[in-house]
Motif scaffolding. Structure first.
Motif, PDB file in Angstrom:
ATOM      1  N   PRO A 216       2.827  64.514  -5.848  1.00 27.22           N
ATOM      2  CA  PRO A 216       4.000  65.682  -6.042  1.00 27.22           C
ATOM      3  C   PRO A 216       4.403  64.609  -5.061  1.00 27.22           C
ATOM      4  O   PRO A 216       4.646  63.880  -4.510  1.00 27.22           O
ATOM      5  N   GLN A 217       5.870  65.410  -5.693  1.00 30.80           N
ATOM      6  CA  GLN A 217       7.877  64.038  -5.049  1.00 30.80           C
ATOM      7  C   GLN A 217       8.135  66.005  -4.035  1.00 30.80           C
ATOM      8  O   GLN A 217       7.880  66.691  -4.053  1.00 30.80           O
TER       9      GLN A 217
ATOM     10  N   VAL B  98      13.024  65.723  -5.518  1.00 30.48           N
ATOM     11  CA  VAL B  98      13.060  64.899  -6.121  1.00 30.48           C
ATOM     12  C   VAL B  98      12.781  65.148  -7.740  1.00 30.48           C
ATOM     13  O   VAL B  98      11.600  65.739  -7.856  1.00 30.48           O
ATOM     14  N   LYS B  99      13.373  64.867  -9.159  1.00 26.48           N
ATOM     15  CA  LYS B  99      12.712  64.544 -10.239  1.00 26.48           C
ATOM     16  C   LYS B  99      12.171  63.302 -10.783  1.00 26.48           C
ATOM     17  O   LYS B  99      13.363  62.732 -11.125  1.00 26.48           O
ATOM     18  N   ILE B 100      10.764  62.964 -11.257  1.00 25.70           N
ATOM     19  CA  ILE B 100      10.346  62.126 -11.133  1.00 25.70           C
ATOM     20  C   ILE B 100      10.943  61.247 -12.456  1.00 25.70           C
ATOM     21  O   ILE B 100      11.446  59.833 -12.290  1.00 25.70           O
TER      22      ILE B 100
ATOM     23  N   VAL C  29      11.744  57.938  -3.305  1.00 25.22           N
ATOM     24  CA  VAL C  29      10.369  58.173  -4.001  1.00 25.22           C
ATOM     25  C   VAL C  29       8.807  58.040  -3.793  1.00 25.22           C
ATOM     26  O   VAL C  29       8.302  56.932  -2.980  1.00 25.22           O
ATOM     27  N   LYS C  30       7.962  58.601  -4.666  1.00 25.76           N
ATOM     28  CA  LYS C  30       6.191  58.307  -4.131  1.00 25.76           C
ATOM     29  C   LYS C  30       5.650  57.698  -5.790  1.00 25.76           C
ATOM     30  O   LYS C  30       5.439  58.510  -6.591  1.00 25.76           O
ATOM     31  N   LEU C  31       5.724  56.755  -5.066  1.00 25.56           N
ATOM     32  CA  LEU C  31       4.386  55.817  -6.265  1.00 25.56           C
ATOM     33  C   LEU C  31       3.768  56.266  -6.397  1.00 25.56           C
ATOM     34  O   LEU C  31       2.643  55.935  -5.604  1.00 25.56           O
ATOM     35  N   LEU C  32       2.958  56.250  -8.065  1.00 21.69           N
ATOM     36  CA  LEU C  32       1.416  56.696  -7.705  1.00 21.69           C
ATOM     37  C   LEU C  32       0.479  55.272  -7.993  1.00 21.69           C
ATOM     38  O   LEU C  32       1.378  54.183  -8.421  1.00 21.69           O
ATOM     39  N   ARG C  33      -0.127  55.401  -7.354  1.00 20.48           N
ATOM     40  CA  ARG C  33      -1.188  54.352  -6.949  1.00 20.48           C
ATOM     41  C   ARG C  33      -2.614  54.025  -7.663  1.00 20.48           C
ATOM     42  O   ARG C  33      -3.080  55.121  -6.614  1.00 20.48           O
TER      43      ARG C  33
END
Length: 361
Positions: free
Chosen positions: A160-161, A165-167, A178-182
């Motif tokens: 979720p951002q 923010v639209k990824i 931005v929140k990266l997926l880890r």
């Protein structure tokens, strides 16, 4: 399962997006006073291969991976520091000889259930070679519905951002927000006959929780918090058991359906990660490709017309009335008689002529 990812950031942007708390004693993640630090980028030779940002990353591609800086330095200030390294997706077996691309194993994912039983993964895990794979999101195909592989619906899955923010739209975010997926992974180092090294990794997966079970029966081990990140990366102070305990099903994910353009890993278009309804339709072919496509279509049309004509002729033949042998058209019908029948008629006529000749005599 994870078989394709999306990461469109350059190395400097990746470092900015991968900032981490400077102190190992974590405060509340919402604490705005918390100080953050950029990791270091460690560029390895990797047999001459380099990371390239892409909307459609596939196994065997090179991507940025986070590891503990303690793998490369004994300094105390590096024990909790993080380093970003480019590595190849798909672990190369340490015992493999020859071309690193021809070991014959599928190693893009590592099943958590079999990690300790695996000859390939047990060694790197026991040596503390734990890593974190970063991306904007990963692509997944819905396999819970019966359908051909080419007809399965594809989705982009991401964390979720912030509301603005639209990824899939880079104009709405920056590397800083931005929140990266880890995703948790394991890495290893392989050497060729010349001694050159190749770093490679596998992503850890387990059975899907309710959040993704409707889409696929497997999901990657996603690290949602900084505490999970620390527990997984800090091989110096966190035991194997504690590290494995950090791997829990994600509690919050988002996704949207994408176009089938992503099915082909050679398609790197920015349309790959857009929602299905927003993705641009493929352009009509031009030039030689248009001519070839049009020629193929014309051939199919001609073949179809030819088939229709043959069918009409066959129908007309079946429905035609039987002809009278004594009619003027009898000669036309006789032309279709078998050759053996024509020979018998000629022989009969010859015999009749001979009989008449003998009668006159």
């Amino acid at each position: 399962m994870c078989g394709r990812t999306c990461l469109t950031l350059d190395p400097d942007q990746v470092l900015c997006a991968c900032k981490y708390p400077k102190s190992n004693k974590l405060k509340d993640e919402e604490d705005i006073k918390q100080e953050y630090e950029k990791p270091e980028w460690r560029a390895e030779f990797n047999l001459g291969r380099r990371y390239q940002a892409s909307y459609n990353i596939a196994p065997t591609d090179i991507t940025p991976v986070i590891v503990s800086a303690a793998h490369f330095s004994e300094a105390k200030d590096q024990q909790y520091a993080r380093t970003v390294m480019p590595m190849m997706w798909g672990m190369i077996p340490a015992w493999h000889k020859g071309d690193y691309r021809k070991h014959g194993l599928t190693t893009n994912n590592c099943r958590l259930e079999h990690l300790m039983d695996s000859k390939l993964y047990r060694g790197p895990f026991k040596r503390g070679q734990r890593c974190v794979v970063v991306c904007e999101g990963f692509y997944e195909w819905q396999t819970t519905k019966q359908a051909k592989a080419s007809e399965r619906e594809a989705y982009l899955v991401y964390v979720p951002q912030e509301s603005e923010v639209k990824i899939y739209d880079k104009s709405t975010w920056s590397p800083a927000n931005v929140k990266l997926l880890r995703m948790a992974g394991l890495f290893d180092v392989w050497q060729d006959e010349s001694g050159d090294k190749m770093y490679s990794y596998s992503i850890i997966t387990f059975e899907s929780s309710q959040i993704m079970s409707w889409m696929h029966y497997r999901m990657p081990a996603i690290l949602e918090t900084e505490q999970q990140m620390n527990d997984w990366l800090d091989f110096k102070h966190v035991s194997d058991a504690q590290a494995l305990a950090a791997l829990r099903p994600a509690t919050a994910l988002q996704w949207h359906r994408v176009a089938k353009l992503v099915n082909n890993s050679r398609n790197k278009s920015e349309e790959c990660n857009k929602p299905f309804e927003l993705a641009a339709k493929p352009e009509k072919p031009k030039g030689m490709l248009a001519w070839l496509t049009g020629n193929k279509t014309r051939q199919q049309q001609n073949k179809s017309k030819s088939g229709e004509v043959e069918q009409l002729q066959e129908t007309a033949t079946k429905e035609a009335p039987k002809r009278n042998p004594t009619s003027p058209n009898a000669l036309q019908s006789s032309a279709k008689r078998p050759r053996c029948e024509l020979i018998n008629i000629e022989q009969q006529e010859s015999s009749d002529v001979q009989v008449k000749s003998e009668a006159r005599t």
